[in-house]
Design a protein around this motif. Sequence first.
Motif, short mmCIF file in Angstrom:
data_model
loop_
_atom_site.label_atom_id
_atom_site.label_comp_id
_atom_site.label_asym_id
_atom_site.label_seq_id
_atom_site.Cartn_x
_atom_site.Cartn_y
_atom_site.Cartn_z
N ASN A 1 0.85 -1.18 0.00
CA ASN A 1 0.00 0.00 0.00
C ASN A 1 0.89 1.24 0.00
O ASN A 1 1.08 1.89 1.03
CB ASN A 1 -0.90 0.00 1.24
CG ASN A 1 -1.59 -1.34 1.44
OD1 ASN A 1 -2.40 -1.76 0.64
ND2 ASN A 1 -1.24 -2.03 2.51
N PRO B 1 -1.52 5.31 0.55
CA PRO B 1 -2.88 5.33 1.09
C PRO B 1 -3.36 6.74 1.42
O PRO B 1 -2.63 7.53 2.00
CB PRO B 1 -2.75 4.51 2.37
CG PRO B 1 -1.33 4.71 2.80
CD PRO B 1 -0.54 4.81 1.53
N THR C 1 -11.17 2.80 4.69
CA THR C 1 -10.56 2.39 3.41
C THR C 1 -9.32 3.25 3.19
O THR C 1 -9.00 4.11 4.03
CB THR C 1 -11.52 2.56 2.20
OG1 THR C 1 -11.49 3.92 1.76
CG2 THR C 1 -12.94 2.14 2.53
N HIS D 1 -7.12 -8.13 7.45
CA HIS D 1 -7.86 -8.37 6.21
C HIS D 1 -8.61 -9.70 6.22
O HIS D 1 -9.09 -10.14 5.18
CB HIS D 1 -6.92 -8.36 5.01
CG HIS D 1 -6.58 -6.99 4.51
ND1 HIS D 1 -5.53 -6.26 5.01
CD2 HIS D 1 -7.17 -6.20 3.58
CE1 HIS D 1 -5.48 -5.08 4.39
NE2 HIS D 1 -6.45 -5.03 3.52
N ARG E 1 -13.45 -4.35 9.64
CA ARG E 1 -13.29 -5.30 8.52
C ARG E 1 -14.45 -6.30 8.51
O ARG E 1 -15.03 -6.57 7.47
CB ARG E 1 -11.94 -6.02 8.62
CG ARG E 1 -11.69 -7.15 7.64
CD ARG E 1 -11.59 -6.73 6.19
NE ARG E 1 -10.54 -5.76 5.93
CZ ARG E 1 -10.33 -5.21 4.71
NH1 ARG E 1 -11.07 -5.58 3.67
NH2 ARG E 1 -9.39 -4.30 4.53
N TRP F 1 -7.82 -2.63 -0.92
CA TRP F 1 -8.26 -2.65 0.48
C TRP F 1 -9.70 -3.15 0.61
O TRP F 1 -10.09 -3.71 1.64
CB TRP F 1 -8.14 -1.24 1.07
CG TRP F 1 -8.27 -1.25 2.56
CD1 TRP F 1 -9.40 -1.16 3.30
CD2 TRP F 1 -7.20 -1.41 3.50
NE1 TRP F 1 -9.11 -1.24 4.64
CE2 TRP F 1 -7.76 -1.40 4.80
CE3 TRP F 1 -5.81 -1.58 3.38
CZ2 TRP F 1 -6.99 -1.53 5.96
CZ3 TRP F 1 -5.04 -1.71 4.53
CH2 TRP F 1 -5.64 -1.69 5.79
#
Lengths: 444, 444
Positions: free
Chosen positions: A27, A30, A55, A302, A327, B101
């Motif tokens: 990532n 972000p 997110t 995740h 999540r 994500w």
Amino acid sequence: MSTVIAVETSDVRFPTSRNLDGSDAMNPDPDYSAAYLRVVTDSEDGLEGHGFVFTIGRGNDVETAAIKALTPYLLGRNVEELLADMGGTWKELTHDSQLRWLGPEKGVMHMAIGAVVNALWDLKSKRAGLPLWQLLATMSPEELVDLVDFRYLTDAMTREEALDILRASEAGREERTATLLAEGYPGYTTTPGWLGYSDEKLTRLAHEAVAAGFKQIKLKVGADLDDDIRRLRTARAAVGPDIKVAVDANQRWDVAQAIEWMSHLAEFDIAWIEEPTSPDDILGHAAIARGVAPIPVATGEHVQNRVVFKQMLQADALQVLQIDAARVAGVNENVAILLLAAKFGVRVCPHAGGVGLCEAVQHLSMFDFVAVSGKKDDRMIEFVDHLHEHFVTPIDVHHGCYWPPLAPGGGSEMYAASVAEYTFPDGEFWVADAAQHAEQKELV
Amino acid sequence: MSTVIAVETSDVRFPTSRNLDGSDAMNPDPDYSAAYLRVVTDSEDGLEGHGFVFTIGRGNDVETAAIKALTPYLLGRNVEELLADMGGTWKELTHDSQLRWLGPEKGVMHMAIGAVVNALWDLKSKRAGLPLWQLLATMSPEELVDLVDFRYLTDAMTREEALDILRASEAGREERTATLLAEGYPGYTTTPGWLGYSDEKLTRLAHEAVAAGFKQIKLKVGADLDDDIRRLRTARAAVGPDIKVAVDANQRWDVAQAIEWMSHLAEFDIAWIEEPTSPDDILGHAAIARGVAPIPVATGEHVQNRVVFKQMLQADALQVLQIDAARVAGVNENVAILLLAAKFGVRVCPHAGGVGLCEAVQHLSMFDFVAVSGKKDDRMIEFVDHLHEHFVTPIDVHHGCYWPPLAPGGGSEMYAASVAEYTFPDGEFWVADAAQHAEQKELV
């Protein structure tokens, strides 16, 4: 008796990618964002429920649309009924006969359900005049298991087994609440470890972390082995032998590669290797855990739902379970996951950071200590010092610990002014940003 | 050289729930829907790419929003570049550093990527003047493995192993193409088996299925054991001992319950038990497979990606692998899954039905026969006789077989008039429907 009269969704984005805050091997850029939800009732108490999905930028609009698709479940509904049976409310949302096709129980739609569920818990806690962790810790074992959907779990944990766990820790709740208020809950910090930082910045931030009382720091790894070795040597030199150093590969590797790469990092006394591979790969994590032992494997931020966590535990695929507040499908599903972790005797060290994840997830760890596992000294909550200023009840982290929030609610309420300013693309910040870009283009 | 000049998305819904078509133990009221995508270029050939995600009603708007979020990847892009390196195009979409994500690689966003990828394959096939199955079957082993993302697969199948599989079946491609054109590809039908049907209708439809040349039918089970036993007895009486009868529980059970329930159905000579439990539960499926043996376990229509299929194969959790054209990220990921199935020697029997799934998935099975597994007599494609009239190149199913489509494209193009009429909520059908409901309300 009161009714839900408005459900407001907002696409809130912060321009974090511009400072390299939060960069890792998967990532790199972000923009920490929240698909944000506000539930308004006609009650005279004026209390609202707030929830969000975290997110990292693009796609926050899709997540906001998913939350909006759930508003028919809320608008016009009797609030007391929704809140009195949160287990039933959760099932109604999760098992919608048409929406479940979009998962089932994973991805955009499942996270949207999480935002709705968490907003309702926020409202329920405010109505009770208690912080969420304490509200949960006042519920009876029977009330708590009623929150959990045992579908797909019974081969690992039945309702009766969950009840046994909760009953076993019922006696000590008061004492542990006092302990929690006196000692706080351990935290650890990822602040020094982002990939974009220079070695000098890493050293400085590592020194600061130790001075601030943290007993563990975490470094991002997985982009370049030589860099990782150098950065770990730098970090270990900065913190000395007594501070734990964990590493986080953010899903970068395949199974064999993870085992091989970690063999080069083992000399630095690694506290855990986090997200070595795909969060969907239960068997892969199990193989990696065997291959890198005694280094523990950590994962969860995740992991899509309780069914995958169940298997991770069954397969001994993780030794550190990292729940995330935004999540899975909210508080209810995280209660299920905490119970599974307790059943398997695995410690829980939540993922946090981003936008509001620290504020939200601390309640779950504190509840776990008081009423589920009864443990906190072998576990800790991730701490990243980002964007807390936008929250009405920001975390209180000092002396290396999270200090229990005492304000009513679940922690997820942002200031209306912050929501307005950073709403994408029409908020004040983004309008000014677009104007500035347009001006720069004209100058070129 | 040409450019993508327009990307049009449509929320298309058919009111199938009103006839009880498609009802099962978990999906009692599906409105078969498509989040639909049309890719338009400025090429003089006038060819367009069409793709879709299949959903069952509510949430089709969220899926459409997800596809729309991907349009920046297409608009203004050089078409020849996108189509020349479909492996690269797939990775660019799937590994977007911010969008991932929302999954990663699962749920709403992953299916949206599938629609985009399939639309590009549709365009590529039309440009080549070939049906998709044949376009794929003309690609070299090297070109085919370049379509596959081996990330997270290498512990089960390396690029070299995939190449070996493709090279081994390269010699017989021409012969198998001729066989396919002469014999068709076996199908089976779910039409008799929906839960909402009476025993009389079940018997009549089962007789019709046998008369139409099908060698297997499938019944939905899992709502009520006594009903299931009665319906299976009815079905077995109708079709006799030589026709296969599979059953489908649509994720209804926990592990122990699946094994127990199936012990009562085993006497009816069950061809497979489909979706006995959560599609996320690899270890659960493996336990069920051991518990119900020798009845094979089938699953896949809700399996989110190649990583979960990989584990299902590693754990011997399924004996029949059911790919779906619109669940994973399109043709590329299904090529990966076909290769994994070939590596593990497991037969592939695609899920189809809904809207356009038959039209799309047949290409993958036919490609598999010609260029991957080289087998078709141990496998078959699901057939449901719904909504084919809306497709420009509808399936041709007769004598119990799918007959190879010869028209260029991937099969997913709907008539513009159908898209317009059933667009929700502004299409002609839904406007008239709303008016009728309003009128009925007034009469009450």
